[in-house]
Design an enzyme around this catalytic site. Sequence first.
Site, PDB file in Angstrom:
ATOM      1  N   GLU A  74       0.825  -1.215   0.000  1.00 44.52           N
ATOM      2  CA  GLU A  74       0.000   0.000   0.000  1.00 44.52           C
ATOM      3  C   GLU A  74       0.860   1.266   0.000  1.00 44.52           C
ATOM      4  OE1 GLU A  74      -4.022  -1.796   2.078  1.00 44.52           O
ATOM      5  OE2 GLU A  74      -2.621  -0.726   3.358  1.00 44.52           O
ATOM      6  N   GLU A 105      -6.504  -8.064  -1.119  1.00 44.44           N
ATOM      7  CA  GLU A 105      -7.095  -8.166   0.211  1.00 44.44           C
ATOM      8  C   GLU A 105      -8.595  -7.958   0.086  1.00 44.44           C
ATOM      9  OE1 GLU A 105      -5.321  -5.728   3.188  1.00 44.44           O
ATOM     10  OE2 GLU A 105      -3.277  -6.422   2.785  1.00 44.44           O
TER      11      GLU A 105
END
Length: 636
Positions: free
Chosen positions: A209, A283
Amino acid sequence: MTGDYKDFFLATPAEQTGACLCSKFWTSVYNWSHLTPLDLKNRSVGLGTESPRMGHAYFTLDGHKFRIFGGSIHYFRVPREYWRDRLLKLKACGFNTVTTYIPWNLHEPERGKFDFSGNLDLKAFVMIAEELGLWVILRPGPYVCAGKPDYDIRTVAYWLLQDPKSRIRTTDKGFVESVDRYFDLLVPIMVPLQYRHGGPVIAFQVENEYGTFNKDENYMPYIKEALLKRGIVELLLTSDLMNDVRKGQLKGALATVNQRTLCQRMFKLLHQVQGNMPILIMEFWIGWFDLWGFPHVTKNPHIIEYIASEFIQYELSFNVYMFHGGTNFGFLSGGTYVNKMHRTVVTSYDCEALLTEAGDYTEKYFRFRRLLGSLSEIPLPPLPDPTPKSVYPPVSMLHYLPLWETLHYLNEPFKLNLPVNMENLPLNNGSGQSFGFILYETKICSGGLLHVHVSDIGEVFLNDTVLASINSELTNVDIPAFTGCQLLRILVENQGRVAFSDRMQTEQKGITETITLNGVILKGFNIYCLEMKMNFLERLRSATWRSITDSHIGPAFYRGTLKAGASPKDTFLSLPGWNYAFVFINGRNLGRYWHIGPQKTLYLPGVWLHPEDNEIIVFEKTKKGSFIGFSDKPKL
């Protein structure tokens, strides 16, 4: 439910050229010298009142179309003895891939000191997955938690915070030198586990991220090259929140997304970023972690199943986060800020996952097993038996030691003119203190207004009498008048470093500024490090413990004995009447308990118990309860 689940956009396939994204394991619409183009499947997808003909690329495995059905299990959050059980349950649910973070902070607990043994034996975890017929995706970081405070910033080595000018997650010289030293040890462990070398590892994630952080355009290319030049040859991935995909993308890596739902905008963004490439939801958040003092987070199993069925209907790959969450044992929970106040993640990392914290089946598990099983050409493996549980008799804590009587069982205090934060203490081979508590002592000869800045929370004592609690917002304490000179004590706890945002650069713990009394800087400190490692608890066994009294108020250690019988089993501790405590079983730290909830029990793995007698030590900050209880079910 919103209409977004039905409004999809899949780009028309087009010929693409560019840098290689794939190993020989993967093919896509890209036509590289060592790959063959994959035929695209056209389909009709509703978009408003239009039904254009569209298609998208797929992964392939040995020339056959392949979809990743992954589930996240973090080996370091699960006792090693249970790795096989959890992976068997992943396989029996219909998943074909396991994904895991690799925590730098645990593998390099001190600068230059590495640990890949015991519960940190990454290779052993991967080999069990291979033995069971699972593929593996590794997420080595070096930073593995950006948008979520589920784990302490120590997923980056904590000693990097010693220099306040250091720039974590950038190409700052000091940071990348530390990364290179870590990768020099880590990557050679991973290389022979790759698919090309006969292993089960099919992909690696480059950082995590980074689009959320996005401080250095040269950083992600540096990390990618650091992996490649050390022998990584499989598919490289990036992983970002949907709004940060553009900022986190990396040439030479497949962009994936992290999110709760499926929506039209995700397809548009991914197509704009990388054309018609295979889509992976890295995810798929089916639950969430809890914070102390906030309600327990739940996710409706029916809605989760519906979203997963949509992924399957549109032939997307996805990874469930978490399949099995496990536990933030010890001091490993991270922190976050809510309304400008530091908040801490609870000990349990149950996360409303498919398996509970203790590895038990849930309604979500059976829904996914039914869903994935309907896609399998062969029957799914039989379900492994549940892990047995036990309800042990309550344990009375018969003896205690006030904190002040245990200080000489610690290492010698550091004598410094001015207080310093945890990370800058000269211990652990110059790496500082990572976690736990730190006690500052100095003599004062008058009362008045004390000003002290701590991170995260502290208690101020005059000798052994508590005067006040302090934090980053409450920094002033009125010291009552007294005669002579007395001992000022400040006990500070690290409640978890923030694991995302710019705050991670300034997450030093302990006392972070000079202390003043009536405007005068205090000097001459003894500083004790309470890391509460196993060797300290072993030394306490030789102490002269006091018999329990109901009148003691203040930080103290309490001791009792759990009789587990001949065949110890998993159980859950409850602490009725206790306020704020850490529980140690045979020297192992089960984690934090706090009466404010939501978590009311601590998971105790049966594999950590001895037959018959087991030592329980509780470190309680304020006031003890009457006993330690046990149950066969958690209360989260």
